[in-house]
Scaffold this active site. Structure first.
Site, mmCIF file in Angstrom:
data_model
loop_
_atom_site.group_PDB
_atom_site.id
_atom_site.type_symbol
_atom_site.label_atom_id
_atom_site.label_comp_id
_atom_site.label_asym_id
_atom_site.label_seq_id
_atom_site.Cartn_x
_atom_site.Cartn_y
_atom_site.Cartn_z
ATOM 1 N N CYS A 20 -1.370 6.816 7.075
ATOM 2 C CA CYS A 20 -2.825 6.709 6.999
ATOM 3 C C CYS A 20 -3.507 8.042 6.704
ATOM 4 O O CYS A 20 -4.720 8.081 6.466
ATOM 5 C CB CYS A 20 -3.373 6.115 8.296
ATOM 6 S SG CYS A 20 -3.016 4.350 8.461
ATOM 7 N N LYS A 23 -5.353 8.226 3.293
ATOM 8 C CA LYS A 23 -6.588 7.496 3.035
ATOM 9 C C LYS A 23 -7.605 8.371 2.304
ATOM 10 O O LYS A 23 -7.595 9.600 2.435
ATOM 11 C CB LYS A 23 -7.217 7.038 4.357
ATOM 12 C CG LYS A 23 -6.609 5.780 4.963
ATOM 13 C CD LYS A 23 -7.439 5.337 6.160
ATOM 14 C CE LYS A 23 -6.991 3.994 6.673
ATOM 15 N NZ LYS A 23 -7.841 3.523 7.796
ATOM 16 N N GLY A 55 -18.431 -1.262 8.749
ATOM 17 C CA GLY A 55 -17.112 -0.676 8.504
ATOM 18 C C GLY A 55 -16.085 -1.094 9.532
ATOM 19 O O GLY A 55 -15.277 -0.286 9.985
ATOM 20 N N GLY A 150 4.183 -12.062 -2.021
ATOM 21 C CA GLY A 150 3.382 -10.855 -2.178
ATOM 22 C C GLY A 150 3.249 -10.451 -3.627
ATOM 23 O O GLY A 150 3.357 -11.269 -4.536
ATOM 24 N N HIS A 151 3.039 -9.160 -3.833
ATOM 25 C CA HIS A 151 2.808 -8.635 -5.179
ATOM 26 C C HIS A 151 3.447 -7.253 -5.280
ATOM 27 O O HIS A 151 3.416 -6.474 -4.310
ATOM 28 C CB HIS A 151 1.306 -8.533 -5.456
ATOM 29 C CG HIS A 151 0.967 -8.069 -6.833
ATOM 30 N ND1 HIS A 151 1.245 -8.813 -7.962
ATOM 31 C CD2 HIS A 151 0.383 -6.924 -7.271
ATOM 32 C CE1 HIS A 151 0.841 -8.160 -9.030
ATOM 33 N NE2 HIS A 151 0.314 -7.002 -8.648
ATOM 34 N N SER A 152 4.019 -6.949 -6.431
ATOM 35 C CA SER A 152 4.667 -5.648 -6.637
ATOM 36 C C SER A 152 4.270 -5.083 -7.990
ATOM 37 O O SER A 152 3.998 -5.825 -8.930
ATOM 38 C CB SER A 152 6.193 -5.780 -6.547
ATOM 39 O OG SER A 152 6.679 -6.641 -7.567
ATOM 40 N N ASP A 235 -9.378 -0.210 16.004
ATOM 41 C CA ASP A 235 -8.083 0.460 16.134
ATOM 42 C C ASP A 235 -8.188 1.880 15.597
ATOM 43 O O ASP A 235 -9.046 2.197 14.779
ATOM 44 C CB ASP A 235 -6.931 -0.332 15.489
ATOM 45 C CG ASP A 235 -7.040 -0.474 13.981
ATOM 46 O OD1 ASP A 235 -8.113 -0.214 13.426
ATOM 47 O OD2 ASP A 235 -6.038 -0.873 13.367
#
Length: 341
Positions: A20, A23, A55, A150-152, A235
């Site tokens: 993260c 980001k 947000g 999913g997607h790749s 979180d």
């Protein structure tokens, strides 16, 4: 505890950032999103309960009245990032736990996830990608969440995560704008993940305590918060504890007073800061929250730890959560949204 482990490929060396911490900086992101005006409803029978305005961690839309699942609402989120550890299976587990966390942060339960994978197919073996996906599947299975494909894409930099759909009772929803003066603040995981991950990337040292913390689901903490009557939570991930506390306080129109001595940290976190393993993302977090924070006499290293860009961190709950330390309280709005004492 730190250990050394031989890995044939160091995945973290294929990424400009890690977890993260990669980001987009929060100040830049808010500058972009602030120009967007999203409608609050798509249709009259599916009102948007939580959207872009504050947000929050995920979007929430009510199901049409009269549907089989009504009065439940749908929680929708997506999260993916570059390698935060070298071990592909662990990276998959961490990324999945991090994506599922957004649903738990809203008080919901994840029911379906799809994989999001970017892979430099001419550079890294698909055997490694398989291990990443296996790690994600194992954590989703632990959470009782289906993984349905999913997607790749072919990408110069590896990235992995999930888009997750969950369900939540609208009457028991956790939101970041429901904090009120007098509510205690509880933190369900220790801080320091960012600096330990940055040290891992630089040196190859493996921090078992960090991996164990990141792969741990926020499921039980979320359920405990809801059972205790909490209505406000978020979180703690890439914007750091201070960034997420600021967003919660700002959205709720209150000030978060943080007892810095009560905040828990992972073993080795302070040493990592002392030795300079602080990511650019953490420094940008601190710069962003500085105008909104009264730091008091908090020392420089503690400020960095409080702004540390976490990956798959814990929940910050406005309320008491069994087993989690109380690290502060919400009070009537003051000059600053966050005050350190």
């Amino acid at each position: 505890m730190t250990t050394a482990r031989e890995t044939p490929v160091r995945l973290t060396q294929f990424a400009h950032g890690g977890g993260c911490a990669c980001k987009i900086p929060p100040g830049e992101l808010e500058g972009v999103l602030g120009a967007l005006a999203a409608p609050t409803t798509a249709t009259s029978d599916t009102p948007l309960l939580v959207g872009l305005a504050t947000g929050d961690d995920a979007a929430v839309v009510a199901l049409p009245a009269g549907s089989a699942a009504s009065p439940l609402a749908v929680v929708s989120t997506a999260d993916f990032f570059t390698p935060v550890v070298d071990d592909p299976y662990d990276w998959g587990r961490i990324a999945a736990a991090n994506a599922l966390s957004d649903v738990y942060a809203m008080g919901g339960r994840p029911v379906l996830a799809v994989n999001l994978l970017a892979w430099p197919r001419e550079v890294l073996s698909f055997d490694l990608a398989r291990e990443v996906l296996r790690g994600g599947l194992d954590v989703a299975t632990e959470a009782g969440c289906h993984v349905g494909g999913g997607h790749s894409v072919d990408d110069p930099e590896p990235k992995y995560g999930m888009a997750v759909t969950g369900l939540v009772d609208p009457a028991r929803l956790l939101r970041n704008d429901m904090g009120r003066p007098g509510m205690p603040l509880s933190l369900t995981k220790p801080l320091g993940l960012g600096v330990l991950n940055n040290r891992h990337k630089a040196t190859g040292e493996r921090f078992e305590q960090a991996v164990a913390t990141m792969v741990a689901l926020n499921r039980d903490a979320s359920a405990a918060a809801v059972a205790a009557g909490a209505t406000c939570a978020t979180d703690v991930t890439g914007f750091g504890f201070l960034g997420h506390a600021h967003k919660l306080a700002r959205a709720s129109g209150v000030t978060a007073v943080v007892d810095t001595a009560a905040v828990p940290y992972l073993d080795g976190a302070r040493e990592a800061v002392r030795d300079g393993y602080v990511s650019g993302g953490t420094r940008r977090n601190l710069e962003w929250v500085a105008p909104s924070t009264d730091f008091g006499d908090t020392d420089a290293d503690t400020r960095l730890l409080l702004a540390d860009a976490q990956t798959s961190g814990g929940l910050l709950v406005a309320g008491e959560v069994p087993g989690a330390p109380v690290v502060g309280e919400l009070v009537a709005r003051r000059e600053h949204s966050v005050v350190l004492v």
